[in-house]
Design a protein around this motif. Sequence first.
Motif, PDB file in Angstrom:
ATOM      1  N   TYR A 331       0.840  -1.197   0.000  1.00 57.84           N
ATOM      2  CA  TYR A 331       0.000   0.000   0.000  1.00 57.84           C
ATOM      3  C   TYR A 331       0.879   1.253   0.000  1.00 57.84           C
ATOM      4  O   TYR A 331       1.673   1.475   0.923  1.00 57.84           O
ATOM      5  N   LYS A 332       0.733   2.064  -1.038  1.00 60.32           N
ATOM      6  CA  LYS A 332       1.503   3.301  -1.205  1.00 60.32           C
ATOM      7  C   LYS A 332       3.001   3.057  -1.023  1.00 60.32           C
ATOM      8  O   LYS A 332       3.700   3.824  -0.351  1.00 60.32           O
ATOM      9  N   ASP A 333       3.467   1.931  -1.570  1.00 59.39           N
ATOM     10  CA  ASP A 333       4.892   1.574  -1.554  1.00 59.39           C
ATOM     11  C   ASP A 333       5.471   1.488  -0.134  1.00 59.39           C
ATOM     12  O   ASP A 333       6.619   1.839   0.108  1.00 59.39           O
ATOM     13  N   GLY A 334       4.625   1.045   0.795  1.00 58.05           N
ATOM     14  CA  GLY A 334       5.113   0.791   2.151  1.00 58.05           C
ATOM     15  C   GLY A 334       5.173   2.000   3.054  1.00 58.05           C
ATOM     16  O   GLY A 334       5.864   1.972   4.080  1.00 58.05           O
ATOM     17  N   ASP A 636      -7.865   6.185   8.365  1.00 54.55           N
ATOM     18  CA  ASP A 636      -7.834   6.881   7.075  1.00 54.55           C
ATOM     19  C   ASP A 636      -7.647   5.890   5.925  1.00 54.55           C
ATOM     20  O   ASP A 636      -8.279   6.028   4.860  1.00 54.55           O
ATOM     21  N   ILE A 637      -6.759   4.914   6.118  1.00 51.27           N
ATOM     22  CA  ILE A 637      -6.525   3.913   5.063  1.00 51.27           C
ATOM     23  C   ILE A 637      -7.821   3.169   4.755  1.00 51.27           C
ATOM     24  O   ILE A 637      -8.193   2.973   3.590  1.00 51.27           O
ATOM     25  N   ILE A 638      -8.531   2.746   5.800  1.00 52.82           N
ATOM     26  CA  ILE A 638      -9.777   1.995   5.601  1.00 52.82           C
ATOM     27  C   ILE A 638     -10.817   2.859   4.888  1.00 52.82           C
ATOM     28  O   ILE A 638     -11.467   2.420   3.925  1.00 52.82           O
ATOM     29  N   GLU A 639     -10.974   4.110   5.335  1.00 55.63           N
ATOM     30  CA  GLU A 639     -11.972   4.992   4.722  1.00 55.63           C
ATOM     31  C   GLU A 639     -11.641   5.283   3.264  1.00 55.63           C
ATOM     32  O   GLU A 639     -12.525   5.225   2.386  1.00 55.63           O
ATOM     33  N   LEU A 640     -10.376   5.584   2.997  1.00 51.79           N
ATOM     34  CA  LEU A 640      -9.982   5.920   1.618  1.00 51.79           C
ATOM     35  C   LEU A 640     -10.143   4.722   0.695  1.00 51.79           C
ATOM     36  O   LEU A 640     -10.617   4.864  -0.449  1.00 51.79           O
TER      37      LEU A 640
END
Length: 659
Positions: A331-334, A636-640
Amino acid sequence: MQTGENDQAMRKILDMTRLISIGILLLHFYVVCYGAFVEWGWMSDLSDRLLGNVVKTGLFSSFLKPKLIALGFLAIALIGVKGKKDEKQNLKGALLYVLVGLVVYFVSYLSLLVPAGVQLVALIYMGTTGLGFLLILSGGTMLSRIIRDKLEGDIFNRDQETFPQEERLLENEFSVNLPTKYVLKGKVRDGWINFINLFRALLVLGSPGSGKSYFIIRHVITQHIRKGFAMFVYDFKMPDLAVIAYNTWLKHKGGYQVEPQFYSINFDDLSRSHRCNPLDPSAMLDLTDAVESARTILLGLNREWIKRQGDFFVESPINFLTAIIWYLRKYKDGEFCTLPHVIELMQADYDSLFTLLGTQKEIDVLINPFISAYKRDAVEQLEGQIASAKITMARIASPQLYYVLSGNEFTLDINNPKEPKIVCMGNNPQKIQIYGAVLSLFTNRLLKIINQKDKLKCSLVFDEFPTLTTDIIPTIATGRSNLIATTLGIQDASQLRKDYGREQADVIMNIVGNMAVGQVSGDTAKYVSEKIGRIMQDRESLSINSNDTSISRSKQLEAAVPASRISALSSGEFVGTVADNPDCKIELKAFHGEIVNNHVALKKEIDGYVPLPEVRKARGAIVERNYLQIKQDIRDIIELEMERLLSDPALSHLIIKKG
């Protein structure tokens, strides 16, 4: 071999010699006490003529001369006496008889000065002189009855259990050399323990207080830093070894081609701890790295799982944790690939969690069993697979650990020739299980990163190694060609078997090339004794019967250092073996001696040590803010991601919703 005739002839000669001694003494009495003999009527013309002829020979030219000659003949007679051996006889009693007899024998002269009648003086003189003569005779006979053997002089067989040891100083650019004093046949000699090839690993065994750190491990640290090694130190009782490493680095950092940096990890003192991410995405190149990391952290938190590897309810949590680590790596290159983020993502609800994990095709094979169980309402199975991982990982969900593990102030490539490092990581005996699991993750990641070609020589020092769940075997087996020296401190082999299982513990014990062992007991002492080997030792046996005593001597192959000796070693006293090189052979590999530490100089050096530097002011508010920020990152990761999937019709099928 003597015959009966020879023995009989010898006895006759000795009897004759003793009679000559007595005869000379009687003649001496006759001359000195002649007046008394006249009054007693014990004289004749014949005896006087014979005595006159004897006097002409010069035998009686002085008072002491006949007494000395008589004593000389008595000594000759006593030398050849073979008395019946008596184990109760001792040298002290026999010598006392002889000394008292000599004093009485010669001091009897004073009796001649007694103002009394001639007859009384003669009786006193002859009585005291005769008493002295008999005491000397008795003492000499007692000496012949003493058993002259070494059976009682060395009851612990210490003299026989000594062997030649290396006395040369063999030093090279990688070696650790320790001066010793050892005993050889009763004499103290100077020697050297030359660990010239620590790339074959060094195992330091010893019970608490035997001196593992003070006499050996500290010298490995100081000598390797002085010789330009990159270094990793696992300090069980932070900051004991870390302070040694830091002060040695301060003194010798100018000797490196590229000056190394010093870093420390200390979960108890955040102001003196650097921050490092063991799940650094730049070092996590494929899924196997995530698998190893997941296995290390879970086995570290559940030590009993080590012996149950392969079980369904052990492998399932490992697969689950692997999937989460690899998802964050991709995710987003770590950007959020840290252990704290992994722990927080595990706590998400199953709908959101499985939806996110399902977007990464590489981990489909890992998460399919969990998603299937979730969709089939197999709640008990799912909780058995996942809950054990979630509950276990929740143990390390603390703001302090999150703060250290979420930063990235240094990387674990300590032997990078362009950026060498000296890294110290500390545990706490009161928090072994929690800290040990996290530190095991650090060490496993570090071992994989450093074991590569064309790197700087580096030294790994593990104090109380069994408190980690680190797979050190591949490093010992293959790290030699990559100049990785490994030092393992262990209290006892049983401790290693308890934490690693018998098979893995036996491999570690047998694969190391160098071994230094302090006081240990039981099976460990037997193992060390067998590894050191056997030497030829002199043996004596004593046989006493009514007629004679015989002592037989032989040579026998016995243990150089028996297990009983190893279990009774003093602090600072070590036994073991060293490994050599093809270009530097060491014939005398075994050692047993006391390592020589200059205690005064060491104390002065320790008193001059400066404490570890303060890295930052780690205020509670900063630590708490970091803790809350990690939780917010996961939300934020889950929502996005959920928003992204919902907004794209091509991806909406990936969303998992259960009734």
